[in-house]
Design a protein around this motif. Structure first.
Motif, PDB file in Angstrom:
ATOM      1  N   LYS A  96      32.016  16.284  -8.597  1.00  0.00           N
ATOM      2  CA  LYS A  96      33.309  16.987  -8.614  1.00  0.00           C
ATOM      3  C   LYS A  96      34.069  16.792  -7.313  1.00  0.00           C
ATOM      4  O   LYS A  96      35.247  16.421  -7.302  1.00  0.00           O
ATOM      5  CB  LYS A  96      33.087  18.493  -8.852  1.00  0.00           C
ATOM      6  CG  LYS A  96      32.234  18.808 -10.046  1.00  0.00           C
ATOM      7  CD  LYS A  96      31.932  20.288 -10.129  1.00  0.00           C
ATOM      8  CE  LYS A  96      31.198  20.858  -8.941  1.00  0.00           C
ATOM      9  NZ  LYS A  96      29.768  20.678  -8.925  1.00  0.00           N
ATOM     10  N   THR A  97      33.380  17.056  -6.198  1.00  0.00           N
ATOM     11  CA  THR A  97      34.046  16.913  -4.907  1.00  0.00           C
ATOM     12  C   THR A  97      34.479  15.473  -4.689  1.00  0.00           C
ATOM     13  O   THR A  97      35.563  15.205  -4.165  1.00  0.00           O
ATOM     14  CB  THR A  97      33.112  17.370  -3.773  1.00  0.00           C
ATOM     15  OG1 THR A  97      32.805  18.743  -3.988  1.00  0.00           O
ATOM     16  CG2 THR A  97      33.757  17.194  -2.418  1.00  0.00           C
ATOM     17  N   THR A  98      33.644  14.531  -5.112  1.00  0.00           N
ATOM     18  CA  THR A  98      33.984  13.123  -4.955  1.00  0.00           C
ATOM     19  C   THR A  98      35.279  12.802  -5.704  1.00  0.00           C
ATOM     20  O   THR A  98      36.157  12.101  -5.185  1.00  0.00           O
ATOM     21  CB  THR A  98      32.832  12.243  -5.475  1.00  0.00           C
ATOM     22  OG1 THR A  98      31.623  12.659  -4.839  1.00  0.00           O
ATOM     23  CG2 THR A  98      33.092  10.788  -5.189  1.00  0.00           C
TER      24      THR A  98
ATOM     25  N   PHE B 298      39.669  23.423   1.182  1.00  0.00           N
ATOM     26  CA  PHE B 298      38.351  22.809   1.266  1.00  0.00           C
ATOM     27  C   PHE B 298      37.246  23.829   1.022  1.00  0.00           C
ATOM     28  O   PHE B 298      37.414  25.025   1.253  1.00  0.00           O
ATOM     29  CB  PHE B 298      38.156  22.161   2.639  1.00  0.00           C
ATOM     30  CG  PHE B 298      38.926  20.889   2.801  1.00  0.00           C
ATOM     31  CD1 PHE B 298      38.316  19.662   2.568  1.00  0.00           C
ATOM     32  CD2 PHE B 298      40.257  20.908   3.145  1.00  0.00           C
ATOM     33  CE1 PHE B 298      39.024  18.490   2.691  1.00  0.00           C
ATOM     34  CE2 PHE B 298      40.976  19.738   3.270  1.00  0.00           C
ATOM     35  CZ  PHE B 298      40.364  18.525   3.044  1.00  0.00           C
ATOM     36  N   GLN B 299      36.121  23.282   0.583  1.00  0.00           N
ATOM     37  CA  GLN B 299      34.956  24.105   0.293  1.00  0.00           C
ATOM     38  C   GLN B 299      34.559  24.944   1.517  1.00  0.00           C
ATOM     39  O   GLN B 299      34.186  26.089   1.399  1.00  0.00           O
ATOM     40  CB  GLN B 299      33.806  23.178  -0.117  1.00  0.00           C
ATOM     41  CG  GLN B 299      32.673  23.860  -0.820  1.00  0.00           C
ATOM     42  CD  GLN B 299      31.799  22.868  -1.582  1.00  0.00           C
ATOM     43  OE1 GLN B 299      32.025  21.663  -1.580  1.00  0.00           O
ATOM     44  NE2 GLN B 299      30.787  23.376  -2.242  1.00  0.00           N
ATOM     45  N   SER B 300      34.643  24.336   2.718  1.00  0.00           N
ATOM     46  CA  SER B 300      34.266  25.065   3.936  1.00  0.00           C
ATOM     47  C   SER B 300      35.503  25.682   4.599  1.00  0.00           C
ATOM     48  O   SER B 300      35.432  26.098   5.745  1.00  0.00           O
ATOM     49  CB  SER B 300      33.566  24.117   4.903  1.00  0.00           C
ATOM     50  OG  SER B 300      34.408  23.030   5.220  1.00  0.00           O
TER      51      SER B 300
ATOM     52  N   PHE C 267      41.720  22.635  -5.189  1.00  0.00           N
ATOM     53  CA  PHE C 267      40.841  23.683  -4.673  1.00  0.00           C
ATOM     54  C   PHE C 267      39.395  23.263  -4.865  1.00  0.00           C
ATOM     55  O   PHE C 267      38.959  23.060  -5.993  1.00  0.00           O
ATOM     56  CB  PHE C 267      41.056  24.999  -5.428  1.00  0.00           C
ATOM     57  CG  PHE C 267      42.433  25.571  -5.297  1.00  0.00           C
ATOM     58  CD1 PHE C 267      42.699  26.557  -4.359  1.00  0.00           C
ATOM     59  CD2 PHE C 267      43.460  25.146  -6.122  1.00  0.00           C
ATOM     60  CE1 PHE C 267      43.974  27.107  -4.240  1.00  0.00           C
ATOM     61  CE2 PHE C 267      44.734  25.688  -6.013  1.00  0.00           C
ATOM     62  CZ  PHE C 267      44.991  26.664  -5.068  1.00  0.00           C
ATOM     63  N   ASP C 268      38.646  23.137  -3.774  1.00  0.00           N
ATOM     64  CA  ASP C 268      37.233  22.772  -3.893  1.00  0.00           C
ATOM     65  C   ASP C 268      36.380  24.020  -3.733  1.00  0.00           C
ATOM     66  O   ASP C 268      36.264  24.557  -2.637  1.00  0.00           O
ATOM     67  CB  ASP C 268      36.857  21.736  -2.828  1.00  0.00           C
ATOM     68  CG  ASP C 268      35.499  21.105  -3.106  1.00  0.00           C
ATOM     69  OD1 ASP C 268      34.826  21.554  -4.065  1.00  0.00           O
ATOM     70  OD2 ASP C 268      35.116  20.170  -2.377  1.00  0.00           O
ATOM     71  N   GLU C 269      35.777  24.458  -4.808  1.00  0.00           N
ATOM     72  CA  GLU C 269      34.934  25.665  -4.797  1.00  0.00           C
ATOM     73  C   GLU C 269      35.659  26.799  -4.066  1.00  0.00           C
ATOM     74  O   GLU C 269      35.122  27.417  -3.158  1.00  0.00           O
ATOM     75  CB  GLU C 269      33.597  25.386  -4.083  1.00  0.00           C
ATOM     76  CG  GLU C 269      32.847  24.187  -4.588  1.00  0.00           C
ATOM     77  CD  GLU C 269      32.054  24.477  -5.862  1.00  0.00           C
ATOM     78  OE1 GLU C 269      32.113  25.611  -6.366  1.00  0.00           O
ATOM     79  OE2 GLU C 269      31.411  23.548  -6.365  1.00  0.00           O
ATOM     80  N   ALA C 270      36.884  27.047  -4.499  1.00  0.00           N
ATOM     81  CA  ALA C 270      37.734  27.961  -3.750  1.00  0.00           C
ATOM     82  C   ALA C 270      37.140  29.356  -3.654  1.00  0.00           C
ATOM     83  O   ALA C 270      37.346  30.060  -2.676  1.00  0.00           O
ATOM     84  CB  ALA C 270      39.101  28.029  -4.401  1.00  0.00           C
TER      85      ALA C 270
HETATM   86 MG   LIG Z   1      31.296  19.816  -4.003  1.00  0.00          MG
END
Ligand SMILES: [Mg+2]
Ligand SMILES: Nc1ncnc2c1ncn2[C@@H]1O[C@H](COP(=O)(O)OP(=O)(O)OP(=O)(O)O)[C@@H](O)[C@H]1O
Lengths: 339, 558
Positions: free
Chosen positions: A49-51, A94-96, A170-173
């Motif tokens: 997913k992130t990729t 970002f996720q972080s 949104f990555d793992e928002a």
């Molecule tokens: Mg990810």
């Protein structure tokens, strides 16, 4: 300007393939998002997913494929097009969170305007507006390191929206937030989208999050699209064994009528004393392995005689571990799957 | 009962001994220097006077020397900041071929001696007679002057080459560990590659860059040997060479001491300022989730450029000077041209076996390095135990105090020791050299050991105690084995520093207590072949240390 892809598609991803060395992280992905729509990329950890999101943002270069955003081709391996991340005009959470620790909150949020050459007073005004919307107006001068996780996330959201991008990723928002905050944030994001009208792509491994946020879901399985469609369809129809397992159904191999799998919800598995008569359904004999109290019902783990371990939710009867039971599932609650 | 009480005392007393020795090694010479700087001899009687300090602020020579040192410090700092950051970025953030190998090679100059580097570069580019000039001249037939190595620019060049690894070491780990999302977030929100470097990457590296900048500045401005080799004979003096001149021709210890005290106070002020500044901006740049080391793919011109920077750095800092030293050492008589058919090992056999000065110097250096490293690691180990495990009320103060010598120039400290020892039997012995070495450099060892000790959970020792082991047994069987990698690393580091040390020795050696570096200095006027041979022998010892260091670092990770 010729729009490629489906007629009303705002973001088009076609045949995107991305490899890390010998490992294929994305395998020939094709999907699209309509203008103003929301799509969730859903799947277990490590499925790519992130990729996919990074390929869309220009942070990763696919080996092959075509990507266009708002009618502009940003990547096309055949034509040799590959725009830099800064030229794609996106907002990304970002996720972080990636809230810069050396800047104040307002400097973080105003950054996209700063690098676009917006004058200092103007960008301050716009940053304050968006901070107001996410409820952080009182925190503008704080150092970003003095914020809680939830507040940092709001900063990240404000930063992704301040320059009015047409597409926001949104990555793992919501995954780093506690349950209450997550629900609140989910509603706020929907509100923001209604107000600002951007197109949104959410990446998540959490089905609840995907269902709550998106109208369209793309379910991924190790670099491939397993199922896609409206959130309701994907969640209700269970077209594949992978999707069924992912949504927590019991899946058994080998089934009647030459289908490869059957699947059923935990709630639909009824427990009976062995030998009791049943009218309409399949009967699966087995032994109770564990029983755990789940509020109104008990959750059982049952070793079926045919070899599989299934879970059942049943409130009416009390079966102790080690006892033989029949698991009964009504015919109309069974999903018969080809793959 | 009485038994436990006795052990308890040992547990408290032993680390305290290390701390007290450390404090004495720092405070003692400083007080001697301060007292001497405030004294003026009128006939037979010393009198209190500020005349030495007054003179400092009025003397043109001092101003010039101070200015020259500032120029060297700033020049070397700027160049090595640029070079060190670029190299660290190239090996940690790009896919340049061979970057794993470069990661190690870039550290080699850190272990080399800048003094030897300066000598190598003299052989390379001395006006008209350098190897570069003669080899180009043999093609063109002209005699070439070439760049002037005997200048402040020459000093800055050498210092930059050898202090680049300091910067490199300070920034490579944050560069490798930094959450790539910080930079990605800038890119996707509209910043170009260079804007991201300017607004995000460099500011995030700032704490490391600042520490490195301060160390390089202070060390460069206070380093004695390179200006001595390159500019002293041309009448260009920097602060350390001026101190040397004040002690020697004509001797005026009072003025020298005043200068030394001033330098010390400035250094301490800088260090304290940096500590205060850094404690204000301590933030974490490594966030747990979503972290992936980000590698920039570089192609074409960028790749060639990156490789060029790497290769030019390694060639100019290591390959070329060593090559020059080898050619000179193998020639029976150096004329600026090497003739392979005449190559001989005579210089080596002479300095190793026949010449009493150099033979003794090598033995002295080895003795000082081995004994000094052992003593240094011992007291540093005890200090670290006090700092990490002790319950003292003054731990913060002790910690700051014990770190002070890190920045004080070697020649200033050895001046204070000279003042301290000049009328005692210690003067002219190896012992005073040994004490000065340990005093100047033990904080390096304390840093290393302390860092590792802080990472070892006290529960490991407590559980041994709870199971009936005495404190001594716990130390022997639990803590020392766990600490071994740090102890070995600290020992090797001190060994390397002591083998090449010149600034702390120059004022304290006497006939019979010369070291390798002193011998090189004494012979540099007229016997370049011996100097080159000695320099190479020193390099072999240093390289041995470097190799050991890499090996133990590996074992420390395992
Ligand atoms: Mg990810
Ligand atoms: N830079 C990289 N180099 C090598 N492999 C990578 C790289 N980035 C991702 N991968 C691999 O690609 C696969 C997909 O990774 P990705 O980060 O897209 O997963 P994800 O679906 O976002 O998972 P999660 O939910 O845990 O964030 C993983 O197997 C990962 O190990």
């Amino acid at each position: 300007m010729i729009r490629q892809g489906a007629p009303d598609s705002f973001v088009t991803i076609r045949n995107v393939t991305k490899k890390f060395g010998a490992y294929t992280a994305l395998d020939d992905l094709t999907f699209s998002v309509r203008e103003g729509g929301t799509l969730a990329l859903l799947g277990p950890s490590g499925c790519g997913k992130t990729t996919m999101l990074r390929c869309l943002a220009g942070l990763e270069t696919p080996e092959r494929g075509f990507i266009s955003i708002a009618g502009k081709t940003v990547f096309d391996s055949a034509a040799g097009v590959n725009l830099n991340p800064e030229d794609r005009g996106l907002g990304v959470v970002f996720q972080s969170y990636a809230v810069w620790p050396h800047m104040s909150v307002i400097d973080n949020v105003a950054f996209p305007l700063r690098v676009r050459g917006v004058s200092a007073p103007e960008r301050r005004k716009r940053a304050m507006e968006i901070l107001d919307i996410v409820g952080l107006a009182g925190f503008a001068e704080r150092s970003a390191t003095q914020l809680s996780g939830g507040q940092q996330q709001r900063v990240a959201v404000a930063r992704a929206l301040v320059h009015s991008p047409s597409l926001v990723l949104f990555d793992e928002a919501l995954s780093n937030l506690d349950a209450a905050l997550r629900e609140q944030m989910r509603l706020e994001l929907k509100g923001l989208q209604d107000k600002l009208g951007f197109t949104a792509l959410y990446v998540t491994h959490d089905q609840g999050e995907a269902l709550g946020l998106a109208e369209t879901i793309v379910l991924m399985n190790v670099g491939r699209i397993d199922t896609s469609g409206s959130a309701r369809d994907v969640f209700m129809s269970h077209q594949t064994s992978f999707a069924a397992r992912f949504f927590g159904l019991n899946v058994l191999e080998g089934a009647p009528r030459r289908k490869a799998f059957i699947a059923f919800q935990r709630e639909h598995a009824q427990l009976r004393t062995p030998g009791a008569p049943t009218d309409n359904g399949i009967v699966l004999p087995g032994i109770v392995r564990t029983r755990s109290f789940q509020g109104l019902v008990d959750e059982y783990a049952i070793d079926l005689d045919q070899g599989a371990l299934i879970r059942a939710l049943d409130g009416s009867t009390g079966f102790e571990p080690g006892v033989r039971v029949d698991v009964v599932v009504d015919e109309h609650n069974l999903f018969l799957l080809d793959r | 009962m009485r038994d436990t009480k006795r052990r308890l005392t040992l547990q408290v007393a032993l680390p305290l001994v290390g701390v007290i020795i450390g404090v004495l090694l720092i405070v003692g010479p400083f007080i001697a220097g301060l007292a001497r700087s405030l004294m003026l001899w009128v006939g037979e009687d010393p009198q209190f006077s500020l005349a030495n300090f007054a003179w400092l602020f009025t003397d043109r020579r001092i101003h010039q020397a101070a200015l020259n040192s500032l120029i060297c410090g700033f020049g070397a700092m700027s160049l090595s900041l640029m070079l060190g950051t670029s190299l660290a970025w190239i090996v940690s953030r790009t896919d340049v071929p061979g970057r794993e190998l470069f990661k190690t090679l870039n550290l080699i100059p850190f272990f080399f001696s800048p003094y030897v580097g300066a000598i190598g570069w003299i052989f390379l580019v001395a006006p008209y007679s350098g190897l570069m000039q003669t080899s180009i001249g043999s093609f063109t037939g002209e005699s070439i002057e070439g760049p002037n190595i005997y200048s402040l620019a020459g000093v800055i060049w050498i210092l930059s080459l050898f202090y680049t690894p300091y910067v490199y070491l300070f920034v490579i780990s944050p560069l490798q560990r930094m959450d790539a999302a910080f930079e990605d977030a800038a890119r996707v929100h509209g910043a170009s590659f260079w804007t991201t470097i300017r607004l995000i990457t460099l500011p995030l590296l700032q704490p490391g860059l600042l520490s490195a900048a301060l160390i390089v500045f202070v060390t460069s401005a206070g380093l004695f040997d390179v200006p001595l080799a390159l500019t002293a004979t041309k009448g260009i003096r920097t602060m350390p060479t001026e101190v040397f001149a004040l002690v020697r021709y004509p001797s005026d210890l009072g003025r020298a001491a005043a200068f030394g005290i001033l330098v010390t106070v400035i250094t301490i002020a800088l260090t304290l300022w940096q500590r205060a500044h850094l404690s204000k901006r301590r933030y974490e740049i490594v966030s747990g989730k979503g972290y992936k080391p980000r590698v920039t793919e570089i192609r074409g011109a960028a790749r060639v450029l990156a490789l060029t920077v790497e290769i030019v750095f390694l060639t100019t800092s290591v390959v070329l000077p060593v090559l020059a030293l080898i050619l000179v050492a193998l020639s029976p008589l150096w004329t600026g041209r090497s003739n392979p058919s005449n190559a001989t090992l005579a210089n080596f056999s002479y300095v190793l076996f026949d010449y009493s000065l150099t033979r003794q110097a090598i033995l002295n250096s080895l003795f000082l390095a081995v004994t000094g490293a052992t003593l240094g690691v011992t007291i540093s180990g005890l200090q670290s135990y006090y700092l990490q495990r002790g319950r003292g009320r003054f731990k913060g103060l002790v910690d700051a105090l014990l770190a002070l010598p890190l920045g004080i120039p070697g020649i200033v400290l050895s001046l204070f020791f000279l003042i301290f020892a000049i009328r005692t039997p210690l003067y002219g012995t190896l012992a005073i050299l040994l004490i000065a070495y340990v005093a100047r450099f033990f904080p390096f060892a304390t840093r290393t050991i302390s860092a590792m000790l802080s990472a070892i959970h006290p529960e490991l020792e407590e559980s041994a105690r709870a199971n009936g082991a005495s404190w001594t047994q716990t130390m022997r069987h639990i803590l020392l084995p766990l600490l071994r990698p740090a102890l070995i690393a600290a020992w090797i580091m001190l060994f390397i520093i002591f083998i090449r040390e010149l600034g702390a020795s120059i004022l304290l050696y006497a006939s019979g207590t010369e070291t390798i570096s002193i011998a090189m200095l004494l012979l540099s006027e007229n016997s370049v072949g011996y100097v080159a041979a000695l320099a190479l022998i020193q390099l072999v010892l240093l390289l041995g240390g470097f190799t050991l260091f890499r090996l133990t670092k590996v074992s420390a990770i395992q």
